[in-house]
Design a protein around this motif. Sequence first.
Motif, PDB file in Angstrom:
ATOM      1  N   ALA A 269      45.487  45.836  43.597  1.00 28.84           N
ATOM      2  CA  ALA A 269      44.898  44.675  42.921  1.00 28.84           C
ATOM      3  C   ALA A 269      45.279  44.598  41.454  1.00 28.84           C
ATOM      4  O   ALA A 269      45.152  43.535  40.829  1.00 28.84           O
ATOM      5  N   ASN A 270      45.746  45.710  40.880  1.00 28.06           N
ATOM      6  CA  ASN A 270      46.042  45.733  39.445  1.00 28.06           C
ATOM      7  C   ASN A 270      47.529  45.877  39.133  1.00 28.06           C
ATOM      8  O   ASN A 270      47.905  46.055  37.972  1.00 28.06           O
ATOM      9  N   LEU A 271      48.398  45.796  40.146  1.00 28.69           N
ATOM     10  CA  LEU A 271      49.834  45.946  39.901  1.00 28.69           C
ATOM     11  C   LEU A 271      50.381  44.756  39.125  1.00 28.69           C
ATOM     12  O   LEU A 271      49.951  43.613  39.307  1.00 28.69           O
ATOM     13  N   THR A 272      51.344  45.033  38.240  1.00 30.38           N
ATOM     14  CA  THR A 272      52.044  43.996  37.480  1.00 30.38           C
ATOM     15  C   THR A 272      53.546  44.247  37.580  1.00 30.38           C
ATOM     16  O   THR A 272      53.995  45.277  38.089  1.00 30.38           O
ATOM     17  N   GLY A 273      54.305  43.286  37.077  1.00 32.60           N
ATOM     18  CA  GLY A 273      55.761  43.425  37.080  1.00 32.60           C
ATOM     19  C   GLY A 273      56.270  44.481  36.126  1.00 32.60           C
ATOM     20  O   GLY A 273      57.482  44.765  36.110  1.00 32.60           O
ATOM     21  N   ASP A 274      55.393  45.084  35.319  1.00 31.09           N
ATOM     22  CA  ASP A 274      55.794  46.156  34.411  1.00 31.09           C
ATOM     23  C   ASP A 274      55.555  47.548  35.005  1.00 31.09           C
ATOM     24  O   ASP A 274      55.699  48.553  34.306  1.00 31.09           O
ATOM     25  N   ASP A 275      55.195  47.604  36.275  1.00 29.70           N
ATOM     26  CA  ASP A 275      54.822  48.881  36.886  1.00 29.70           C
ATOM     27  C   ASP A 275      55.952  49.458  37.729  1.00 29.70           C
ATOM     28  O   ASP A 275      56.896  48.756  38.111  1.00 29.70           O
ATOM     29  N   ARG A 276      55.808  50.728  38.031  1.00 28.25           N
ATOM     30  CA  ARG A 276      56.711  51.393  38.963  1.00 28.25           C
ATOM     31  C   ARG A 276      55.980  52.564  39.602  1.00 28.25           C
ATOM     32  O   ARG A 276      54.948  53.013  39.105  1.00 28.25           O
ATOM     33  N   PHE A 277      56.529  53.054  40.720  1.00 28.10           N
ATOM     34  CA  PHE A 277      56.023  54.271  41.346  1.00 28.10           C
ATOM     35  C   PHE A 277      57.055  55.378  41.133  1.00 28.10           C
ATOM     36  O   PHE A 277      58.255  55.176  41.384  1.00 28.10           O
ATOM     37  N   SER A 278      56.571  56.516  40.667  1.00 24.97           N
ATOM     38  CA  SER A 278      57.430  57.683  40.440  1.00 24.97           C
ATOM     39  C   SER A 278      57.202  58.695  41.562  1.00 24.97           C
ATOM     40  O   SER A 278      56.050  59.032  41.887  1.00 24.97           O
ATOM     41  N   GLN A 319      52.903  54.229  37.532  1.00 25.68           N
ATOM     42  CA  GLN A 319      53.197  54.213  36.105  1.00 25.68           C
ATOM     43  C   GLN A 319      53.292  52.776  35.614  1.00 25.68           C
ATOM     44  O   GLN A 319      53.711  51.880  36.342  1.00 25.68           O
ATOM     45  N   ARG A 320      52.913  52.597  34.322  1.00 24.18           N
ATOM     46  CA  ARG A 320      52.997  51.267  33.705  1.00 24.18           C
ATOM     47  C   ARG A 320      53.779  51.371  32.403  1.00 24.18           C
ATOM     48  O   ARG A 320      53.603  52.305  31.626  1.00 24.18           O
ATOM     49  N   ARG A 321      54.648  50.360  32.183  1.00 21.09           N
ATOM     50  CA  ARG A 321      55.417  50.331  30.941  1.00 21.09           C
ATOM     51  C   ARG A 321      54.516  49.940  29.779  1.00 21.09           C
ATOM     52  O   ARG A 321      53.835  48.900  29.825  1.00 21.09           O
ATOM     53  N   VAL A 322      54.506  50.760  28.746  1.00 23.44           N
ATOM     54  CA  VAL A 322      53.803  50.470  27.502  1.00 23.44           C
ATOM     55  C   VAL A 322      54.840  50.567  26.393  1.00 23.44           C
ATOM     56  O   VAL A 322      55.350  51.644  26.101  1.00 23.44           O
ATOM     57  N   ASP A 328      51.664  57.394  32.970  1.00 25.50           N
ATOM     58  CA  ASP A 328      50.997  57.616  34.251  1.00 25.50           C
ATOM     59  C   ASP A 328      49.646  56.924  34.264  1.00 25.50           C
ATOM     60  O   ASP A 328      48.900  56.952  33.282  1.00 25.50           O
ATOM     61  N   GLN A 329      49.314  56.313  35.430  1.00 31.35           N
ATOM     62  CA  GLN A 329      48.016  55.664  35.616  1.00 31.35           C
ATOM     63  C   GLN A 329      47.162  56.449  36.621  1.00 31.35           C
ATOM     64  O   GLN A 329      46.112  56.956  36.293  1.00 31.35           O
ATOM     65  N   HIS A 330      47.654  56.546  37.848  1.00 30.69           N
ATOM     66  CA  HIS A 330      46.932  57.266  38.897  1.00 30.69           C
ATOM     67  C   HIS A 330      47.948  57.852  39.870  1.00 30.69           C
ATOM     68  O   HIS A 330      49.108  57.423  39.919  1.00 30.69           O
ATOM     69  N   THR A 331      47.501  58.795  40.692  1.00 32.96           N
ATOM     70  CA  THR A 331      48.334  59.329  41.769  1.00 32.96           C
ATOM     71  C   THR A 331      47.659  59.053  43.115  1.00 32.96           C
ATOM     72  O   THR A 331      46.437  58.886  43.196  1.00 32.96           O
ATOM     73  N   PHE A 332      48.477  58.977  44.159  1.00 28.67           N
ATOM     74  CA  PHE A 332      47.961  58.813  45.520  1.00 28.67           C
ATOM     75  C   PHE A 332      48.985  59.387  46.495  1.00 28.67           C
ATOM     76  O   PHE A 332      50.104  59.756  46.107  1.00 28.67           O
ATOM     77  N   LYS A 333      48.622  59.477  47.762  1.00 28.17           N
ATOM     78  CA  LYS A 333      49.489  60.045  48.782  1.00 28.17           C
ATOM     79  C   LYS A 333      50.154  58.929  49.594  1.00 28.17           C
ATOM     80  O   LYS A 333      49.505  57.955  49.996  1.00 28.17           O
ATOM     81  N   PHE A 334      51.446  59.101  49.826  1.00 27.26           N
ATOM     82  CA  PHE A 334      52.174  58.137  50.662  1.00 27.26           C
ATOM     83  C   PHE A 334      51.813  58.351  52.134  1.00 27.26           C
ATOM     84  O   PHE A 334      51.717  59.480  52.614  1.00 27.26           O
ATOM     85  N   VAL A 335      51.620  57.223  52.851  1.00 32.06           N
ATOM     86  CA  VAL A 335      51.396  57.262  54.304  1.00 32.06           C
ATOM     87  C   VAL A 335      52.461  56.388  54.958  1.00 32.06           C
ATOM     88  O   VAL A 335      52.588  55.197  54.642  1.00 32.06           O
ATOM     89  N   ASN A 336      53.246  56.968  55.860  1.00 33.47           N
ATOM     90  CA  ASN A 336      54.320  56.209  56.502  1.00 33.47           C
ATOM     91  C   ASN A 336      53.785  55.357  57.644  1.00 33.47           C
ATOM     92  O   ASN A 336      53.278  55.884  58.640  1.00 33.47           O
TER      93      ASN A 336
END
Length: 625
Positions: A269-278, A319-322, A328-336
């Motif tokens: 709900a809070n993703l923007t075009g300045d974000d990425r996943f590392s 992660q968010r570009r500042v 870093d914002q938060h971490t979570f686990k990938f589920v395939n």
Amino acid sequence: MNFENPISTRSAFRYLHTEIKQLIQHIQVQGSARIKPAVMAGKASSSNKSIVNLAQYLALRELDLRPLQEKLSEAGLSSLGNIEPHVFASLKSILHMLSRALGISTDINSNCRFPDFREGIEILEKNTSMILGDSHHQRTTRIMVTMPAEAANDYTLVRDLIKAGMDIARINCAHDNVSTWRQMITHIRQAATDSHTPCRILMDLAGHKIRTGPILDDAQSLNLRIKKNRGKSPNTIRFKIIPDEQGSSASTRSLENEFLFPVPHAIYANLTGDDRFSIIDTHGKQRYINIAITPEDRQITGYCDKTIHLVTGLQVTWQRRVNTMFKDQHTFKFVNLNLVTRKIRLHAGDHLYLHKQQMPGFVENDTSGEKCSIDAHISCSSPDVIELLELGARVWIDDGKISTYVIDKKSDYVVLRVSRTIPKGAKLKSGMGINFPETTLNLPTFTRKDLSDLDFICNHADMVGFSFIETADGVRELADELRKRNASTIPIVTKIETARAVKNLPDILFASLARHPIGVMIARGDLAVELGNVRMAEIQEEILWLCEAAHVPVIWATQVLESIAKYGVRSRPEFTDAAMSVRAECVMLNKGPYVIDAVRSLNAVLKCMQRHQHKKSALLRALHW
């Protein structure tokens, strides 16, 4: 024919005069007979010169004209080899010349309007410009290119295609979605404006392309590889970002080569075009998935430009570009949630069970070791077709790479025996095309998806491509759908892809000429599967002739310079094929990593060949040895 003897010459001329006069009478009678049913039904007009010329050409080609052609050539007259766009005018001109030589009057009248010699050529040129647009690359044959998915994100690719010689961009509605098409179109229109070079857009309705069902494995790992592109526009892996509560309900991907990437709802709900996943992937490589958001529908897509290996439980950092740094914002686990496609290798003699019920494909394991062949099971995208198959009917998969025929039929499946593959066997995968060359399918003209896509096409495209058309009624139905959407001026490109479509092509042309601007695409790949390669070589010529008689532009499609487009490798036979394509009004190239090189090569070939060839006519420019 002895022209030194005046008596012999006069006798020969009298014979030719009689033959041509009888030929004119034949095309008048039989041509009118072909037009009359359509006129009576209100589907054609006897005043339409293209309809008249097509009817007369069909009447002419009922006959074997080869002996007459030889005698006409000996007499120094037209051998009828280029008669297509002006049938009656050509015959009347020959008759007039013979009449003058014999000192008799030319007594011939036409019962309908027909195009004169120059007019027939001009009608075809006018129709070509109206439907395909004018070429602005110093050649008469246009170049069409199928847009890859990268065209939605890579403006430079589209601009370079136009600069290299692309006149028409083709978008296949069987792939991608409205959001991606809109981005492609934005780039095409902008690149055309920036390059000061018009570029029309053809959008193909997907139609009833029957494909193999899934062959799946629910593995926890997801290994995605980027193919090397040798300095061209880089490929990317595309992820559909979804909130994790959608879970398995989102397990069907909406786009080809798009993979699901679930994230916690609070992050989504809070993703923007300045974000990425590392991510540190399972091979220990640092990878980034960059986020893009479509404003119209807030569809969130992730792009990764490197090979990546994922597995359920892998840690992902949001992660968010500042300013210039990512924090870093938060971490979570990938589920395939992605089902990994597997492959089945088939050989001649194997059995393939084609099921009505939608089910993942699999191979039966023979624990006894007694069988040399395998039994494979798979479903297809149109299960109703299975009911129509008869014993012995041929079924071809993947453009004929797997050739089979029906050996048994049950209530819920048919058994196919594999009759031919390459010696090492052929891979059977999900999404492969299936052809039924001996079975009349009688499918509805449009799918629900086609009608939905047509709403978008009418507002954004310059032409609509009609896939798998087989009857004149299909053209009329599409014309009616376009009128409902106030888009009756959008030209229709009918794709001739089946044996039934070839058989009905005259009726398709008659129906179209009376109602709607039309072009014809020779879909040589599917046609070769249906007809065989030898018959295909003959049919592509006959379609060119028939369409020239109807003053309808032709698009020469499938596997043109494919070795260049896909692999960057030049093939001498493919250049010969490309040289022959100059007889069409347009040539289509398929997408590939090296498609810009393919456009440049085709552009050069067409410019060269147009000095030597126009339609069937050889142009005798001065030779320089």
